[in-house]
Scaffold this motif. Structure first.
Motif, short mmCIF file in Angstrom:
data_model
loop_
_atom_site.label_atom_id
_atom_site.label_comp_id
_atom_site.label_asym_id
_atom_site.label_seq_id
_atom_site.Cartn_x
_atom_site.Cartn_y
_atom_site.Cartn_z
N GLY A 180 0.81 -1.21 0.00
CA GLY A 180 0.00 0.00 0.00
C GLY A 180 0.84 1.26 0.00
N GLU A 181 0.22 2.37 -0.45
CA GLU A 181 0.95 3.63 -0.62
C GLU A 181 1.48 4.21 0.69
OE1 GLU A 181 -1.80 3.33 -4.18
OE2 GLU A 181 -1.94 2.93 -2.02
N LYS A 182 0.66 4.15 1.75
CA LYS A 182 1.06 4.79 3.01
C LYS A 182 2.37 4.21 3.54
CE LYS A 182 -0.42 5.81 7.73
NZ LYS A 182 -1.54 5.80 8.70
N ARG A 183 2.47 2.89 3.59
CA ARG A 183 3.68 2.25 4.10
C ARG A 183 4.89 2.55 3.21
NH1 ARG A 183 -0.45 -1.41 4.82
NH2 ARG A 183 -0.85 -2.10 6.95
N LEU A 184 4.65 2.55 1.90
CA LEU A 184 5.77 2.80 0.99
C LEU A 184 6.27 4.24 1.09
CD1 LEU A 184 4.77 0.84 -2.24
CD2 LEU A 184 6.39 0.18 -0.45
N ILE A 185 5.36 5.18 1.27
CA ILE A 185 5.78 6.58 1.46
C ILE A 185 6.67 6.69 2.69
CG2 ILE A 185 4.97 8.91 2.04
CD1 ILE A 185 2.48 8.28 0.28
N ALA A 186 6.26 6.06 3.79
CA ALA A 186 7.05 6.11 5.02
C ALA A 186 8.42 5.46 4.83
CB ALA A 186 6.28 5.42 6.15
N VAL A 187 8.45 4.30 4.18
CA VAL A 187 9.72 3.61 3.93
C VAL A 187 10.62 4.46 3.04
CG1 VAL A 187 10.78 1.61 2.81
CG2 VAL A 187 8.82 1.29 4.32
N GLY A 188 10.05 5.03 1.98
CA GLY A 188 10.83 5.85 1.06
C GLY A 188 11.44 7.06 1.76
N LEU A 189 10.65 7.72 2.61
CA LEU A 189 11.16 8.89 3.34
C LEU A 189 12.24 8.48 4.34
CD1 LEU A 189 7.74 10.68 3.95
CD2 LEU A 189 9.56 11.45 2.41
N ALA A 190 12.05 7.35 5.02
CA ALA A 190 13.04 6.88 5.99
C ALA A 190 14.37 6.53 5.31
CB ALA A 190 12.50 5.67 6.75
N LEU A 191 14.30 5.82 4.18
CA LEU A 191 15.52 5.47 3.45
C LEU A 191 16.24 6.74 2.98
CD1 LEU A 191 14.30 2.45 1.28
CD2 LEU A 191 15.93 2.38 3.18
N ALA A 222 16.15 9.70 4.36
CA ALA A 222 16.76 10.35 5.52
C ALA A 222 18.08 9.68 5.91
CB ALA A 222 15.79 10.33 6.70
N VAL A 223 18.11 8.35 5.90
CA VAL A 223 19.35 7.62 6.20
C VAL A 223 20.42 7.96 5.17
CG1 VAL A 223 20.40 5.33 6.35
CG2 VAL A 223 18.16 5.74 7.40
N GLY A 224 20.03 8.00 3.91
CA GLY A 224 20.98 8.35 2.85
C GLY A 224 21.57 9.73 3.02
N LEU A 225 20.73 10.69 3.43
CA LEU A 225 21.20 12.06 3.64
C LEU A 225 22.18 12.14 4.81
CD1 LEU A 225 17.86 13.96 2.99
CD2 LEU A 225 19.98 14.25 1.69
N VAL A 226 21.94 11.37 5.87
CA VAL A 226 22.85 11.36 7.01
C VAL A 226 24.21 10.78 6.61
CG1 VAL A 226 23.31 10.29 9.26
CG2 VAL A 226 21.05 11.25 8.77
N MET A 273 13.18 15.50 5.83
CA MET A 273 12.65 14.15 5.60
C MET A 273 12.00 13.59 6.87
SD MET A 273 12.96 13.02 2.47
CE MET A 273 13.93 13.24 0.95
N ALA A 274 12.59 13.86 8.03
CA ALA A 274 12.02 13.38 9.29
C ALA A 274 10.65 14.01 9.54
CB ALA A 274 12.97 13.68 10.44
#
Length: 409
Positions: free
Chosen positions: A290-301, A303-307, A391-392
């Motif tokens: 579903g879209e909601k979970r994927l949006i959260a996963v995409g934003l979290a990944l 954020a990790v990449g930016l760090v 992103m957070a």
């Protein structure tokens, strides 16, 4: 006023014409979008280096990047609405010619002013995506429209992958050569469009439906409770990604000692990962999670990449960080677009998606300015921490999105 019967007959006639048009016009539109993104991909890895050679400060590099998106923000709705009135073909020709001129100016640039002119003219020319999408809508029957729009999406991905690779090769002959090669691609597309692209026999109002609404519509859409979170994520995520996109070449040059050719292959690597996710995985992931979970996963990944990106000078860590960023972006963007389209009222989907696209472009204006200024005045890691915080915030906001997967179940 036309009767419903007359409108239905005209729509049926338009679809009959669409079926007779065949693939050639769609292939030319594919080529137009592909060359738009090819030119963008050619320039992005070399622009900061070229600007620095012309004595630009890092902050000025941010304004230079933003100038391209500013012209797209202003002219995408204009080209789209104008094409509804005067025709798709003439607007595509004018925009392709403008792109060609912009890239030629880049090739001859000997000052920052010329470089700004080059980017603004190219941005004005490349603001033709609404026209290309409207053309696809005009020449495809309803049952074939998704396939036609899919070709436009594929052209985006392919252009963004091949652009940096070709740019790296061209840069070996001088940074000015990148502009001349991009101009040559645009000119070839202009000639092919002039010779072979027909005007659709029946134009829809597709572009006006997406971009023809006044400021009141934009404001009401942004305030609408079920839409405002998704729209905010469009802006915030693009803003954060643009912080990285603008300063990445500066970072790799200053901290990793990358050459222009290495930076071009780095952007090719990012593009390949995004295309693999959006082209091969996103449909199956959406059906499963579903879209909601994927949006959260995409934003979290992301954020990790930016760090991780500025954390060390280890190339392996950088490669991992960019993979997180590319995969995160490849998951979040189409998932949020799907979310927004499903939350929109059926009679306003085009207009609402137009608002989302405008907010995304606005992020590409603000992000480069903030990111480059932070890089110059706060240190090389500052844009990435700003992007991480953004992103957070978007990740926290995504918790308020509805779970469309539960609705389907």
């Amino acid at each position: 006023m036309t009767s419903p019967e007359a409108e239905s007959k005209q729509e049926k006639l338009g679809e009959d014409h669409s079926k007779k048009f065949g693939m050639k016009p769609l292939l030319l539109v594919f080529l137009t979008v592909f060359i738009d993104l090819l030119g963008f991909g050619l320039i992005i890895p070399v622009l900061p280096t070229y600007a620095r050679e012309l004595q630009a400060s890092d902050t000025t590099v941010g304004f230079l990047m933003a100038s391209y998106s500013m012209m797209q923000f202003l002219l995408t709705p204009f080209w789209g609405r104008l094409s509804d009135r005067v025709g798709r073909r003439p607007i595509l020709l004018v925009s392709l010619f403008a792109s060609c001129i912009g890239y030629m100016v880049w090739g001859f640039s000997s000052s920052l002013i010329m470089l700004f002119v080059a980017r603004m003219v190219a941005g004005a020319g490349n603001a033709n995506i609404a026209v290309a999408q409207a053309y696809v809508s005009d020449v495809t029957a309803v049952e074939d429209r998704a396939r036609g729009m899919g070709m436009v999406g594929a052209a985006f991905g392919l252009g963004f992958v091949l652009g940096p690779a070709i740019g790296g090769i061209c840069a070996g002959f001088g940074l000015a050569m990148v502009g001349f090669v991009a101009a040559a691609f645009s000119f070839v597309d202009f000639v092919l469009t002039f010779l072979f692209l027909p005007e659709p026999p029946n134009r829809s109002k597709a572009a006006s439906e997406r971009f023809g609404n006044g400021p009141g519509f934009y404001w009401e859409t942004i305030k609408e409770p079920k839409l405002k979170v998704s729209l905010a994520i469009f802006f915030i995520a693009t803003f954060a990604f643009a912080n990285m996109e603008t300063t990445l070449v500066l970072l790799t040059h200053d901290q990793f000692k990358f050459t222009t050719n290495m930076n071009s292959w780095m952007f090719t690597y990012i593009g390949v990962l995004i295309v693999l996710v959006q082209g091969g995985l996103i449909h199956r992931l959406t059906r499963k999670f579903g879209e909601k979970r994927l949006i959260a996963v995409g934003l979290a990944l992301s954020a990790v990449g930016l760090v991780l990106t500025p954390a060390t000078t280890n190339i392996m860590v950088l490669g991992l960080a960019l993979a997180f960023l590319a995969i995160g972006s490849g998951i979040n963007n189409p998932s949020n677009q799907s979310m927004l389209s499903k939350l929109s009222p059926a009679d306003r989907v085009g207009g609402v998606l137009g608002v989302g696209q405008s907010l995304s472009t606005l992020g590409r204006i603000v992000g480069p300015i903030v990111g480059a200024a932070a890089y110059q005045h706060l240190g090389y890691s500052a844009p990435y921490w700003i992007g991480t915080v953004a992103m957070a915030v978007a990740l926290a906001m995504s918790c308020r999105l509805p779970d469309l997967q539960l609705r389907r179940d």
